[in-house]
Design a protein around this motif. Structure first.
Motif, mmCIF file in Angstrom:
data_model
loop_
_atom_site.group_PDB
_atom_site.id
_atom_site.type_symbol
_atom_site.label_atom_id
_atom_site.label_comp_id
_atom_site.label_asym_id
_atom_site.label_seq_id
_atom_site.Cartn_x
_atom_site.Cartn_y
_atom_site.Cartn_z
ATOM 1 N N PHE A 3 0.740 -1.237 0.290
ATOM 2 C CA PHE A 3 0.010 -0.027 -0.008
ATOM 3 C C PHE A 3 0.883 1.303 -0.035
ATOM 4 C CE2 PHE A 3 0.716 -0.912 4.405
ATOM 5 C CZ PHE A 3 0.782 0.464 4.971
ATOM 6 N N CYS A 14 2.541 -4.986 2.839
ATOM 7 C CA CYS A 14 1.373 -5.269 3.894
ATOM 8 C C CYS A 14 2.002 -6.058 5.116
ATOM 9 C CB CYS A 14 0.292 -6.005 3.025
ATOM 10 S SG CYS A 14 -0.755 -5.003 1.926
ATOM 11 N N THR A 18 -1.402 -10.986 5.120
ATOM 12 C CA THR A 18 -2.281 -10.203 4.433
ATOM 13 C C THR A 18 -1.819 -9.740 3.154
ATOM 14 O OG1 THR A 18 -1.501 -7.921 5.358
ATOM 15 C CG2 THR A 18 -3.030 -9.130 6.714
ATOM 16 N N SER A 20 -2.953 -6.606 -0.291
ATOM 17 C CA SER A 20 -3.887 -5.721 -0.906
ATOM 18 C C SER A 20 -4.715 -6.002 -1.910
ATOM 19 C CB SER A 20 -3.304 -4.373 -0.827
ATOM 20 O OG SER A 20 -2.164 -4.356 -2.078
ATOM 21 N N VAL A 28 -2.882 1.220 5.299
ATOM 22 C CA VAL A 28 -2.828 -0.393 5.817
ATOM 23 C C VAL A 28 -3.945 -1.290 6.044
ATOM 24 C CG1 VAL A 28 -2.975 0.329 8.115
ATOM 25 C CG2 VAL A 28 -1.581 -1.753 7.401
ATOM 26 N N SER A 30 -6.319 -1.636 3.906
ATOM 27 C CA SER A 30 -6.659 -2.137 2.653
ATOM 28 C C SER A 30 -5.916 -3.579 2.625
ATOM 29 C CB SER A 30 -6.137 -1.291 1.153
ATOM 30 O OG SER A 30 -4.937 -0.950 1.356
ATOM 31 N N CYS A 31 -5.112 -3.817 3.426
ATOM 32 C CA CYS A 31 -4.426 -5.213 3.506
ATOM 33 C C CYS A 31 -5.308 -5.805 4.250
ATOM 34 C CB CYS A 31 -3.273 -4.978 4.231
ATOM 35 S SG CYS A 31 -1.798 -3.804 3.365
#
Length: 136
Positions: A3, A14, A18, A20, A28, A30-31
């Motif tokens: 990200f 990420c 995890t 994205s 973060v 979005s992870c």
């Protein structure tokens, strides 16, 4: 995955475990953890105008066609014990109904729960063509 916070010149990895969802992830948050992929069985029943003996002669080609249509390896497709049974097929031709003997074939596809809809669509779109190509 990575990200990049707004105004940042570099991407940040990420956190472990995890990822994205692609380009444009800006924080973060979005992870996310990937979806759980649970092995599951997709069951399909097909009726064919063949006797059990005739089907036995094309069984391997049928399974190969099913695997190709689903985009899977051949080992992920099987017919369970007792999965081929003779049935009466009815066909209407005008005012007449014709009876014929055929087989009903139960086919099992070992798939991941996250891909089951894609596999269904692929089978629906490709199975007839693959069966014809294999001579079934």
């Amino acid at each position: 995955g990575f990200f990049a916070p707004e105004g940042s010149a570099a991407c940040t990895p990420c956190p472990a475990g995890t990822a994205s969802e692609g380009v444009g992830a800006g924080s973060v948050e979005s992870c996310m953890e990937p979806p759980v992929q649970t092995p599951t069985t997709l069951r399909m029943v097909a009726r064919m105008a063949l006797t059990e003996q005739e089907f036995g002669a094309v069984r391997a080609a049928y399974l190969a066609a099913c695997a190709e249509a689903a985009g899977m390896v051949a080992g992920a497709v099987s017919i369970p014990a007792g999965g081929v049974t003779e049935v009466e097929l009815r066909r209407s031709r005008g005012m007449r109904t014709l009876l014929a003997t055929g087989v009903e074939v139960t086919t099992l596809f070992q798939v991941l729960s996250t891909t089951i809809e894609e596999v269904k669509e692929s089978i629906s779109a490709n199975l007839n063509d693959r069966l014809v190509a294999k001579g079934v």
